[in-house]
Design an enzyme around this catalytic site. Structure first.
Site, PDB file in Angstrom:
ATOM      1  N   HIS A 154       0.828  -1.208   0.000  1.00 35.42           N
ATOM      2  CA  HIS A 154       0.000   0.000   0.000  1.00 35.42           C
ATOM      3  C   HIS A 154       0.862   1.257   0.000  1.00 35.42           C
ATOM      4  O   HIS A 154       0.561   2.238  -0.684  1.00 35.42           O
ATOM      5  CB  HIS A 154      -0.917   0.003   1.228  1.00 35.42           C
ATOM      6  CG  HIS A 154      -2.136  -0.835   1.063  1.00 35.42           C
ATOM      7  ND1 HIS A 154      -2.648  -1.607   2.069  1.00 35.42           N
ATOM      8  CD2 HIS A 154      -2.959  -1.018   0.001  1.00 35.42           C
ATOM      9  CE1 HIS A 154      -3.735  -2.230   1.641  1.00 35.42           C
ATOM     10  NE2 HIS A 154      -3.938  -1.891   0.398  1.00 35.42           N
ATOM     11  N   CYS A 448      -3.373  -4.466 -16.544  1.00 35.78           N
ATOM     12  CA  CYS A 448      -3.951  -3.519 -15.581  1.00 35.78           C
ATOM     13  C   CYS A 448      -3.210  -3.520 -14.252  1.00 35.78           C
ATOM     14  O   CYS A 448      -3.644  -2.877 -13.303  1.00 35.78           O
ATOM     15  CB  CYS A 448      -5.436  -3.802 -15.357  1.00 35.78           C
ATOM     16  SG  CYS A 448      -5.777  -5.392 -14.582  1.00 35.78           S
TER      17      CYS A 448
END
Length: 522
Positions: A154, A448
């Site tokens: 993250h 992606c």
């Protein structure tokens, strides 16, 4: 402690947890995109019964002080996550962040977070909680260095979306860093120079705003490449449209479910999808069905803890026991698509077999969704791309998980961070295999994952056969600029150089040595 006192002390934990959750939600309203998603997810964790309940029990049953009870309960949750491994191990820092915030609320201490300084600075930490990273000011925090984490953690992903250079998983190398020393941080190469000399200081380029994108991706010889955006909600979709994205290559629907204790109604789902479709009227929007499980458990869908959740029931596999949830989501997507002008494509995550592809395509067809595709995140799917794409309309490579499963390396674990890069030749060969399978069936294959946001790697991916690239909207301009200065034949040559290399480091270095824009964009 009397029973009444214990009840009051236990109740104070729930009150403090709710206050922390409310503060995180308010903070989430000040940001958009991935930062907003992370803050909302952390807010949900603060009031999770799996944390609050055991803490209250420790007060009532053992007479512990509330702060001590929260500490012990959070430690138990963190230990469980760490023992399970996989992506959940990467959430240990989130648990610790929530723990510290609740204890601060209970004791009246200062709320934990990034320290405030009068001057701009480089931030060094063991790791950063996503809630802290999401609120960083790029004008004040000039770079981020962490001892732990990984390139797809993250922290790394949020830093990229904010345009903050970041180098993660420094490990023991961070021991030479100390407060007050000057450091030169190259977030692209991962190099950190302590106390740089005059030449090093002269080489520093000021951080710039995101490079503009004119909305048309193409190589120098005019070959068209769709440059799309990864989004999670209406706010990120609006940002992507404003940045010139040609469409959406990945709409992560699980973020619309993140705070749900029960399955959202069909109407609620339609309301979540419609604004994203509306931002791209007349353009392609690839929407992914729920990628629940592992790091994204949902109470109404995922089961008990698994020994290795990254290899367990996640993504499309949740439909084995809960086909009704997938069916209702497809109905909601179809209803929203019918009320919007976007060109809606649907894909399933974590597809591994031809049989799963058949079942998903048939499920989409029952709802009138004609463009049904798959995500290729598992090596098995890459190796079976031909027969899979004989059924599916398209494929999209999720490079973050494809790297993890190919290299047998947890993408959240700093100790193996050197392995978790899409520059790995083995990973690139699986990308090539997938694109060849698509070419055999005349089906498009896009990318992606985070790999598409790297300008040099984007050229390699195009050379391997990718038809579209989807990324955070901030990366669109740089990727477009790299492609515009490179011909399709040159991309193919670079792809051959990368796949023939013997290591990720060699692949990257050899490719960058071949392009004249490496210093500017690489």
């Amino acid at each position: 402690m009397a029973d009444a006192d214990r009840d009051a002390a236990a109740d104070s934990i729930a009150v403090a947890a709710e206050a922390v959750s409310d503060e995180l939600r308010r903070a989430g309203q000040t940001v958009s995109g991935t930062g907003k998603e992370i803050l909302e997810t952390t807010a949900q964790m603060a009031t999770d019964p799996a944390l609050v309940g055991p803490a209250q029990a420790k007060v009532r049953d053992e007479g512990l002080a509330p702060a001590r009870a929260v500490w012990e309960a959070a430690s138990d949750v963190a230990a469980t996550f760490a023992s399970i491994g996989g992506y959940l191990a990467g959430r240990v820092r989130d648990v610790e962040d929530v723990r510290d915030r609740i204890i601060a609320e209970l004791t009246g201490a200062g709320m934990p977070g990034v320290p405030l300084r009068a001057e701009p600075f480089v931030l060094l930490a063991d790791d950063l909680a996503p809630a802290d990273t999401a609120l960083l000011d790029p004008e004040h925090v000039r770079a981020i260095l962490t001892r732990g984490g990984g390139p797809t953690s993250h922290t790394a992903i949020l830093a990229r979306s904010l345009g903050i250079p970041a180098v993660v998983a420094l490990g023991r190398a961070a021991q030479v860093l100390r407060d007050g020393v000057d450091v030169l941080v190259d977030g692209t190469s991962g190099v950190v120079v302590v106390d740089p000399d005059a030449a090093g200081r002269a080489s520093v380029r000021p951080r710039r705003a995101a490079r503009p994108f004119d909305g048309v991706g193409r190589t120098s010889d005019g070959h068209r490449v769709e440059l799309l955006a990864n989004v999670g909600d209406a706010a990120t979709a609006r940002d992507a449209a404003a940045a010139g994205a040609e469409g959406v290559g990945l709409f992560r629907t699980e973020f619309a479910f993140a705070n749900a204790e029960v399955e959202p109604s069909l109407e609620a789902q339609v309301a979540a999808y419609l604004p994203v479709f509306a931002s791209f009227a007349g353009r392609k929007v690839v929407i992914r069905t729920l990628d629940a499980g592992a790091d994204k458990p949902l109470p109404f869908l995922t089961g008990e803890s698994e020994a290795n959740p990254a290899l367990g029931v996640r993504g499309l596999r949740t439909s084995w026991e809960h086909p009704d949830v997938l069916d209702r989501q497809l109905a909601a997507i179809a209803a929203a698509a019918g009320r919007a002008e976007a060109d809606v494509w649907v894909m399933a995550p974590m597809v591994a077999t031809v049989e799963e592809t058949d079942a998903f395509v048939a499920a989409c067809a029952r709802h009138g969704l004609e463009r049904a595709g798959v995500m290729v995140e598992i090596p098995a799917a890459a190796l079976l791309a031909g027969p899979i794409l004989a059924r599916a309309s398209f494929a999209s490579l999720g490079t973050n998980d494809l790297v993890q499963y190919t290299m047998a390396a947890d993408r959240m674990l700093g100790d193996v961070a050197r392995l978790t890069t899409a520059w790995q030749p083995a990973v690139l060969r699986l990308v090539e295999a997938t694109c060849l399978g698509g070419a055999q069936q005349a089906r498009p294959v896009g990318v992606c994952g985070e790999a598409a946001a790297d300008p040099a790697l984007a050229c390699v991916l195009l050379g391997l056969g990718a038809s579209s690239l989807s990324m955070g909207s901030r990366a669109l301009g740089d990727v477009a600029a790299a492609l515009a200065r490179t011909s399709l034949d040159e991309c193919r040559r670079l792809a051959r150089i990368a796949t023939d290399a013997e290591s990720a480091e060699a692949a990257r270095a050899l490719v960058l040595a071949e392009v004249d824009w490496a210093d500017e964009l690489g």
